[in-house]
Design an enzyme around this catalytic site. Structure first.
Site, PDB file in Angstrom:
ATOM      1  N   ASN A 276      39.199  45.778  39.344  1.00  0.00           N
ATOM      2  CA  ASN A 276      39.457  45.789  40.565  1.00  0.00           C
ATOM      3  C   ASN A 276      40.929  46.314  40.434  1.00  0.00           C
ATOM      4  O   ASN A 276      41.881  45.496  39.759  1.00  0.00           O
ATOM      5  CB  ASN A 276      39.642  44.850  41.552  1.00  0.00           C
ATOM      6  CG  ASN A 276      38.308  44.346  42.128  1.00  0.00           C
ATOM      7  OD1 ASN A 276      37.326  45.211  42.065  1.00  0.00           O
ATOM      8  ND2 ASN A 276      38.042  43.206  42.531  1.00  0.00           N
ATOM      9  N   ASP A 303      47.644  44.570  33.485  1.00  0.00           N
ATOM     10  CA  ASP A 303      46.701  43.411  34.536  1.00  0.00           C
ATOM     11  C   ASP A 303      45.727  43.030  33.404  1.00  0.00           C
ATOM     12  O   ASP A 303      44.470  43.141  33.676  1.00  0.00           O
ATOM     13  CB  ASP A 303      45.817  44.698  35.446  1.00  0.00           C
ATOM     14  CG  ASP A 303      45.126  43.756  36.444  1.00  0.00           C
ATOM     15  OD1 ASP A 303      45.286  42.495  36.621  1.00  0.00           O
ATOM     16  OD2 ASP A 303      44.343  44.536  37.241  1.00  0.00           O
TER      17      ASP A 303
HETATM   18  O1  DOR Z   1      40.197  43.135  37.838  1.00  0.00           O
HETATM   19  C1  DOR Z   1      41.063  42.391  38.318  1.00  0.00           C
HETATM   20  N1  DOR Z   1      41.135  41.216  37.973  1.00  0.00           N
HETATM   21  N2  DOR Z   1      41.951  42.894  39.425  1.00  0.00           N
HETATM   22  C2  DOR Z   1      42.741  41.824  40.107  1.00  0.00           C
HETATM   23  O2  DOR Z   1      43.448  42.272  41.044  1.00  0.00           O
HETATM   24  C3  DOR Z   1      42.573  40.491  39.695  1.00  0.00           C
HETATM   25  C4  DOR Z   1      42.251  40.279  38.332  1.00  0.00           C
HETATM   26  C5  DOR Z   1      41.975  38.844  37.722  1.00  0.00           C
HETATM   27  O3  DOR Z   1      42.616  37.901  38.322  1.00  0.00           O
HETATM   28  O4  DOR Z   1      40.748  38.659  37.089  1.00  0.00           O
HETATM   29 ZN    ZN Z   2      45.149  43.455  41.343  1.00  0.00          ZN
END
Ligand code: DOR
Ligand code: ZN
Length: 425
Positions: A276, A303
Site C-alpha cells: 500500500n 517504507d
Molecule cells: O504496504 C504498506 N505497509 N503500506 C503501509 O502504509 C503500511 C505498511 C506496514 O506497516 O506494513
Molecule cells: Zn503508508
C-alpha cells in the site's frame, strides 16, 4: 574512540582522496594521509556518500518483534548505507504517547547502529478520531517532529486541519498516508486493466490524488508543513507540482519499489508484491522517475515493511501489505538513476535529513563534517538472497534479482557499523 584512515575514496564520485575519521568527525582529507593507530580501509574504487537517511521505516517494536526489532532493523539499515531512520508509529502499542516514543528512541540508542528517530502517531491508536499527545511527544526525550498515522490515512479533514495547526507551533510535520478510505474499501491492487483481468478489487489512483489535493490546500490554509508518504501516481505528481508552484510547504517521498515495479507483478499472485499504495503502471513509474529528477518529489524513502512469514506467504487477499526496503534501496536508486551521486545524496541523505531536522546527518564527507557516511562499491553487482538479509523478515520483492552497487562500509559518529560489507555487531 576509533580512528579510520580511508584510502583512495571518491567523495560523491569526485577525484580519489584519503579521509581521516577521528573523534567522530572527518578530521582531514587529502592524498597520502597517514595516521598512527588508525584502522586503514582500502577504498580504491569506492564512492563516499553522506550516510543515508530514511524518512519511512517500520521497525515493528514494540509488538511484532518476530518480524523486526529496533536492533535488527537498525542492522539492516546500516548494511543498506543508512545512518538514520525515522521509525513509523504503527507498532503495538501504537507510538501515540511520550512513553512509547521514548521507548523506541532508547532501544535505538542501545542498538547504536543508526540514529532511530521515532515518528509519533497523529491520532490515538491510529483510529482517526482524537489527536494524540503531539505536544508531549515533541517535548519528550525523543523530540518528535514528524507525526503520521501511516498505514492509515488521517481521513477526517477537520482532524487533519487541527493536526497541522497544532504542529505549526514547533515547526512539526504531518506525514500523510494518502488513501481515501471509502474509495479503497476491499482494495487488493491498483485499479486498472490488470486488476480487471485478475478479478481483484482495485485501488484507484484518485483515492491517493484526492487526499493529496485536499491536504495541500489545508496545509496552505494553515501555513503548516505537510509531507506526503509514498507517492505512487502520475496524477499525484501533477497535484504536487501545482502545490509547490503555489509555494505550499509540502514535501514528498517515493519508494524504491514504486520506481521500479508495476502492477503486472500481481499476475503471479505472489503476495510479496502486495503493498500500500499498490504497484502502479509504467506511466506512473515514468512520471515518478521524472519527478524525482526534477525535485517535485524530494526524497526516496523505503517504507521498509517487514512481515512475518505467516502474514505474507498466504493467499493474496489475506496477506499484509508491505515490502522490505532498507538493504536494497541504494541499489534500486543506482538502477533507476544511474551513478548520479549528487542526486542520490540529495534525495537519500541531505534532503531527508533536513526534513527530519537531523542536523548531524546529510552532510557531505569533507573536513569538519560529522562522520556519518557510507562507502559504496559502484562496480559490484549482487544477487539478492532473502536468507542473507539482516532483517528478521524475508519479504523482499527483489529475491533472485541482480542489482548494482554494494555498501562496503558505514560509519555512525566516526564508528564503523559496517566493514567489508558486514555488520560489525
Ligand atoms: O504496504 C504498506 N505497509 N503500506 C503501509 O502504509 C503500511 C505498511 C506496514 O506497516 O506494513
Ligand atoms: Zn503508508
Amino acid at each position: 574512540m576509533s580512528a579510520y584512515l580511508i584510502k583512495g575514496v571518491s567523495p560523491l564520485g569526485a577525484a580519489p582522496t584519503d579521509l581521516l575519521i577521528r573523534d567522530g568527525v572527518v578530521a582531514e582529507a587529502g592524498s597520502g594521509l597517514s595516521a598512527a593507530g588508525a584502522t586503514v580501509v582500502d577504498a580504491d574504487g569506492l564512492v563516499a556518500l553522506p550516510g543515508l537517511v530514511d524518512l519511512h521505516t517500520h521497525l515493528r517494536e514494540p509488538g511484532r518483534e518476530d518480524a523486526e526489532t529496533v536492533e535488527s532493523g537498525s542492522r539492516a539499515a546500516a548494511l543498506g548505507g543508512y545512518t538514520a531512520v525515522c521509525a513509523m508509529a504503527n507498532t503495538s502499542p501504537v507510538a501515540d504517547t511520550a512513553g512509547v516514543v521514548e521507548q523506541v528512541w532508547r532501544l535505538g540508542r542501545e542498538a547504536g547502529l543508526v540514529d532511530v528517530q521515532p515518528v509519533g502517531a497523529v491520532t490515538v491508536g491510529l483510529a482517526g478520531e482524537r489527536l494524540a499527545e503531539l505536544g508531549a511527544m515533541a517535548d519528550s526525550a525523543a523530540r518528535v517532529r514528524i507525526f503520521s498515522d501511516d498505514g492509515h490515512c488521517v481521513a477526517d479533514p477537520r482532524l487533519m486541519r487541527r493536526a497541522l495547526e497544532y504542529v505549526k507551533a514547533f515547526d512539526g510535520i504531518i506525514a500523510q498516508h494518502a488513501e481515501e478510505p471509502r474509495l479503497t474499501e476491499g482494495a487488493q491492487m491498483h485499479e486498472g486493466e490488470v486488476s480487471t483481468r485478475l478479478g481483484l478489487t482495485g485501488w484507484p489512483a484518485v483515492a491517493e490524488e484526492a487526499i493529496i489535493a485536499r491536504d495541500v490546500l489545508l496545509a496552505e490554509h494553515v501555513g503548516s508543513r505537510l509531507h506526503v508518504c509514498h507517492v505512487s501516481t502520475a496524477g499525484s505528481v501533477e497535484v504536487l507540482r501545482h502545490a509547490k508552484a503555489r509555494g505550499v510547504r509540502v514535501t514528498a517521498e517515493v519508494t524504491p519499489h514504486h520506481l521500479l515495479l508495476t502492477d503486472v507483478r500481481a499476475e503471479t499472485y505472489d503476495p510479496v508484491y502486495k503493498v500500500n499504495p499498490p504497484l502502479r503502471t509504467d506511466g506512473d513509474v515514468a512520471a515518478l522517475r521524472a519527478a524525482l529528477a526534477d525535485g517535485v518529489i524530494d526524497v526516496i524513502a523505503t517504507d521498509h515493511a517487514p512481515h512475518a512469514v505467516e502474514d505474507k506467504e498466504c493467499e493474496w487477499a489475506y496477506a499484509r501489505p508491505g515490502m522490505l526496503g532498507l538493504e536494497t534501496a541504494l541499489s534500486i536508486a543506482l538502477e533507476v538513476l544511474g551513478p548520479r551521486w549528487d542526486l542520490i545524496a540529495e534525495r537519500m541523505s541531505r534532503t531527508p535529513a533536513r526534513i527530519a531536522g537531523l542536523e548531524s546527518h546529510g552532510v557531505d564527507p569533507a573536513p569538519g563534517a560529522p562522520a556519518n557516511l557510507t562507502l559504496v562499491d559502484p562496480a559490484a553487482r549482487r544477487v539478492v538472497e532473502p536468507g542473507e538479509l539482516a532483517s528478521l523478515s524475508r519479504n523482499t520483492p527483489y529475491a533472485g534479482m541482480t542489482l548494482p552497487g554494494r555498501v562496503v562500509a558505514t560509519f555512525l559518529r566516526g564508528e564503523a557499523t559496517v566493514l567489508d560489507g558486514k555488520a560489525v555487531r
